[in-house]
Scaffold this active site. Sequence first.
Site, PDB file in Angstrom:
ATOM      1  CG  HIS A  17      -1.955  -0.995   1.346  1.00  0.00           C
ATOM      2  ND1 HIS A  17      -2.046  -1.876   2.404  1.00  0.00           N
ATOM      3  CD2 HIS A  17      -2.992  -1.300   0.531  1.00  0.00           C
ATOM      4  CE1 HIS A  17      -3.112  -2.666   2.234  1.00  0.00           C
ATOM      5  NE2 HIS A  17      -3.694  -2.343   1.102  1.00  0.00           N
ATOM      6  CE  LYS A  41     -12.492  -6.773   1.027  1.00  0.00           C
ATOM      7  NZ  LYS A  41     -11.207  -6.322   0.511  1.00  0.00           N
ATOM      8  NE  ARG A  90      -2.529  -7.239  -4.428  1.00  0.00           N
ATOM      9  CZ  ARG A  90      -3.308  -7.307  -3.377  1.00  0.00           C
ATOM     10  NH1 ARG A  90      -2.806  -7.601  -2.216  1.00  0.00           N
ATOM     11  NH2 ARG A  90      -4.602  -7.091  -3.481  1.00  0.00           N
ATOM     12  CB  SER A 128      -4.262  -6.713   4.365  1.00  0.00           C
ATOM     13  OG  SER A 128      -3.903  -5.433   3.945  1.00  0.00           O
TER      14      SER A 128
HETATM   15  P1  ADP Z   1      -9.896  -3.413  -0.774  1.00  0.00           P
HETATM   16  O1  ADP Z   1     -10.769  -4.033   0.276  1.00  0.00           O
HETATM   17  O2  ADP Z   1     -10.476  -2.146  -1.341  1.00  0.00           O
HETATM   18  O3  ADP Z   1      -9.412  -4.341  -1.846  1.00  0.00           O
HETATM   19  P2  ADP Z   1      -7.152  -3.382   0.193  1.00  0.00           P
HETATM   20  O4  ADP Z   1      -6.642  -2.678   1.402  1.00  0.00           O
HETATM   21  O5  ADP Z   1      -7.044  -4.870   0.175  1.00  0.00           O
HETATM   22  O6  ADP Z   1      -8.643  -2.901   0.059  1.00  0.00           O
HETATM   23  O7  ADP Z   1      -6.447  -2.830  -1.114  1.00  0.00           O
HETATM   24  C1  ADP Z   1      -6.553  -1.492  -1.513  1.00  0.00           C
HETATM   25  C2  ADP Z   1      -5.890  -1.324  -2.878  1.00  0.00           C
HETATM   26  O8  ADP Z   1      -4.490  -1.513  -2.774  1.00  0.00           O
HETATM   27  C3  ADP Z   1      -6.371  -2.316  -3.948  1.00  0.00           C
HETATM   28  O9  ADP Z   1      -6.397  -1.653  -5.195  1.00  0.00           O
HETATM   29  C4  ADP Z   1      -5.295  -3.362  -3.949  1.00  0.00           C
HETATM   30  O10 ADP Z   1      -5.208  -4.023  -5.203  1.00  0.00           O
HETATM   31  C5  ADP Z   1      -4.066  -2.496  -3.700  1.00  0.00           C
HETATM   32  N1  ADP Z   1      -2.962  -3.257  -3.120  1.00  0.00           N
HETATM   33  C6  ADP Z   1      -2.939  -3.928  -1.949  1.00  0.00           C
HETATM   34  N2  ADP Z   1      -1.739  -4.529  -1.761  1.00  0.00           N
HETATM   35  C7  ADP Z   1      -0.980  -4.224  -2.847  1.00  0.00           C
HETATM   36  C8  ADP Z   1       0.348  -4.564  -3.267  1.00  0.00           C
HETATM   37  N3  ADP Z   1       1.127  -5.355  -2.540  1.00  0.00           N
HETATM   38  N4  ADP Z   1       0.776  -4.082  -4.449  1.00  0.00           N
HETATM   39  C9  ADP Z   1      -0.030  -3.313  -5.214  1.00  0.00           C
HETATM   40  N5  ADP Z   1      -1.291  -2.951  -4.878  1.00  0.00           N
HETATM   41  C10 ADP Z   1      -1.765  -3.411  -3.717  1.00  0.00           C
END
Ligand code: ADP
Length: 159
Positions: A17, A41, A90, A128
């Site tokens: 992030h 979630k 990703r 996460s």
């Molecule tokens: P959500 O519930 O909206 O998916 P997340 O916190 O899981 O929330 O992710 C928020 C954003 O950050 C999403 O677009 C996700 O693809 C991106 N993201 C999370 N981890 C990574 C990573 N390691 N590399 C690139 N983008 C990431």
Amino acid sequence: MKTAIYPGTFDPITLGHVDVVQRGLKLFDKIIIAVADSPKKSPMFDVQTRLDMVNATFAHESRIQTLSFDGLLVDLAQTHQATAILRGLRAASDFEYEFQLAAMNRKLDAELESVFVMAREEYTFVSSSFIREISSMGGDVNALIPDAVRAYLPKEKKA
Ligand code: ADP
């Protein structure tokens, strides 16, 4: 002044992030990190704790604003005059969901552009959910999370 909104669950925020935010800062003047309540979630951390972790991570960055929200993202973007949604990609597995989300948000607000960035290769496997799983079993995830998040996770077991 170009403002983007970066929405997510951030349960917890990871270095993936952080990398997305840093790339976003090259493209936009200001980034609003919006921590979604995401009750569906069943997050491990409540929304205030997730926001606290984000705040602690970016304490010294003046171009970042943080908030939590539980409404429609397009409404939040309008309230804050954000013209773009920042998201990270990703692997191909992210694409389908992100594609649908971007299409839905475009239906709701045709002016709001979704912008995708790729984090550094070494963070492409960081999520996460893996952080939660590994740390709950006593694994060491310190290389994958901001320093400020360490105190919130279970202590790793010594080998
Ligand atoms: P959500 O519930 O909206 O998916 P997340 O916190 O899981 O929330 O992710 C928020 C954003 O950050 C999403 O677009 C996700 O693809 C991106 N993201 C999370 N981890 C990574 C990573 N390691 N590399 C690139 N983008 C990431």
